[in-house]
Motif scaffolding. Sequence first.
Motif, PDB file in Angstrom:
ATOM      1  N   LEU A  64       1.195  20.348 -15.716  1.00  0.00           N
ATOM      2  CA  LEU A  64       0.243  21.459 -15.685  1.00  0.00           C
ATOM      3  C   LEU A  64       0.969  22.807 -15.675  1.00  0.00           C
ATOM      4  N   LYS A  96       1.625   9.437  -5.400  1.00  0.00           N
ATOM      5  CA  LYS A  96       2.255  10.727  -5.105  1.00  0.00           C
ATOM      6  C   LYS A  96       3.089  11.211  -6.282  1.00  0.00           C
ATOM      7  N   THR A 121       0.994  33.491 -25.081  1.00  0.00           N
ATOM      8  CA  THR A 121       0.028  34.590 -25.096  1.00  0.00           C
ATOM      9  C   THR A 121       0.754  35.935 -25.144  1.00  0.00           C
ATOM     10  N   VAL A 130       0.843  12.332  -9.130  1.00  0.00           N
ATOM     11  CA  VAL A 130       0.285  13.665  -8.880  1.00  0.00           C
ATOM     12  C   VAL A 130       1.348  14.730  -9.123  1.00  0.00           C
ATOM     13  N   LEU A 139       0.938  25.686 -18.473  1.00  0.00           N
ATOM     14  CA  LEU A 139       0.555  27.070 -18.133  1.00  0.00           C
ATOM     15  C   LEU A 139       1.650  28.058 -18.521  1.00  0.00           C
ATOM     16  N   SER A 170       0.843  -1.212   0.000  1.00  0.00           N
ATOM     17  CA  SER A 170       0.000   0.000   0.000  1.00  0.00           C
ATOM     18  C   SER A 170       0.871   1.252   0.000  1.00  0.00           C
ATOM     19  N   LYS A 171       2.026   1.173   0.700  1.00  0.00           N
ATOM     20  CA  LYS A 171       2.924   2.325   0.717  1.00  0.00           C
ATOM     21  C   LYS A 171       3.540   2.546  -0.663  1.00  0.00           C
ATOM     22  N   PHE A 194       0.901   4.090  -2.764  1.00  0.00           N
ATOM     23  CA  PHE A 194       0.748   5.491  -2.426  1.00  0.00           C
ATOM     24  C   PHE A 194       1.890   6.335  -2.980  1.00  0.00           C
ATOM     25  N   ILE A 197       1.588  28.444 -22.233  1.00  0.00           N
ATOM     26  CA  ILE A 197       0.446  29.277 -22.650  1.00  0.00           C
ATOM     27  C   ILE A 197       0.724  30.741 -22.323  1.00  0.00           C
ATOM     28  N   PHE A 198       1.227  30.951 -21.119  1.00  0.00           N
ATOM     29  CA  PHE A 198       1.509  32.298 -20.654  1.00  0.00           C
ATOM     30  C   PHE A 198       2.474  33.005 -21.606  1.00  0.00           C
ATOM     31  N   LEU A 251       1.228  17.694 -11.848  1.00  0.00           N
ATOM     32  CA  LEU A 251       1.420  19.101 -11.475  1.00  0.00           C
ATOM     33  C   LEU A 251       2.521  19.751 -12.309  1.00  0.00           C
TER      34      LEU A 251
END
Lengths: 128, 390
Positions: B334, B324, B345, B327, B338, B316-317, B320, B341-342, B331
């Motif tokens: 993402l 982690k 733009t 995720v 961004l 389970s660790k 997890f 895009i920034f 991030l």
Amino acid sequence: MNNEEQKGLQKVEFYPNLPAGFDELSDHEKLEIVKRIQEQDLEVRKEVMKKIGKSKVAENDLYTAIGVIQQLDQEKKIYSQHHKGETGSGTYDLTVRGGDTKFIVPILVVIGVIILAVILLIALLKAN
Amino acid sequence: MRYYQGGRYYYRRRRKRRRRSHNYNATPSNTRQYVKKCFFSLSAWQLVAFADYYGNKYGDNARRYLQRTYEKWKSGETGMSGETGRRILECVPRFLGREEQFQLLQFCIPSILSKWKTLAKARTQNIEELHATFSKIAKLIKESDYELEWFVTNVFSQEEIDEFMSVLRYTMLDTLNRSYYSVREDISFLYSNVIGKLSEIDASVTLEYSANLLDCRLQLTNTAPMLEDNLMQDIKPPDMVTKFDKEYRRILLDYSIDCIKHDTHDPGRKHVGLYDLNSLLNTVKNIQDHNEYSARLAIEGSGGDFSIRIEKKSKSKIAFEIFKRAVALALVLLVAVLVCIFFTTIVLALWWLFIAGLFWLFSQLVGEIRDLSKEMKEYEQRRTKRFAES
């Protein structure tokens, strides 16, 4: 050793590793060497007994450590136990990590990071 | 110090002396100190005999200098030059007893053993190639020439040096043979006793074995390797013919007794190793399934050392941890998007602003030119009209 050799009286070589020159030594010198080997033999036995003693101590330490770990498990605590010691033949090193299996804290941290990232994203989009 | 006074002849001698004294300084310090100690322990009548021998070899001046300075050297009032030190090294052994002379030969052993260790040193070794590696080292020991100190070759006869080398080679080859046998025994012990026990636990296991003599780690295979029984069939003890025969016999006997000690120790060592392994396995078996642990056990073998590493992680660790990382990766992606895009733009905005500015500038200029042309035209029309009226 074949079957034929096993019949009757056999010559027993006590110390087959002795060099060829051993037979040329005087009886007194031979006796001295045999005595030295026997003393050495006793020393080795003593050393092995010491090692066995050390191993028993290490075994006992490990049992104590597992008792502590089982106790911590019963209390449902988060822990990391490290045990290190010397055995008769070398060393041992044991690390046990256990406790909370739900991992609330790390999950909350990750969720917090995600929320922050989303807020940042929205703020950036609005700024544009 | 008239003996060392100047002049062309002495200058040449000094240069030569400097070159030769290099040999003296290159001699191991324990040998130099031992010879000096023996030299300063000579009795009065021995010193007379020594001075005569020294004088016959290096001339009367050297003899007189020796007699004059001996006490000063002994008290430390005057230091000994490299050239004199070299001469003392060459002459003193002839006035020593057999045991003291033999001690001088023994001083050479560490440098030879160190060269041998360098020859024997191997990097990580495949276990299947163990026999080939040992055979190669045995060949090197048999065939290599060991350069002895200049002092040994100058003092001892060739026969004495040959005997010394043959005894050393014999002990080195026998040690190598024994080491191979011990490593083979350890490997057999590992596959027959240790691996079976380790399969009883549900964890990842890493096994390592390093051979002491080769000073290298052996790469183990999943199945027991087929290693040849013997490295060398029989190594004959050397024949002792010189005056040092008794000393060599004593060395060989001591060596054999050490080997007997090692062999006697072997069963006990294995027994203790297995006992320790069992203790550790019993301990890790008592750790609850959801817990993580890592255990390391070092066991002393006959020809090397084992290292056993057992590691268990909670599933389970691990799951997890994967979550982690996923995720974190999301991030990172993402943020990257961004940022892209920034910047895209901003660049696009700047581009359009530039185009618009250019267009505005262009239209302004075109407008001004048109206005000016129109004004010019109107002025010409007005001027023509005025001339016509006048």
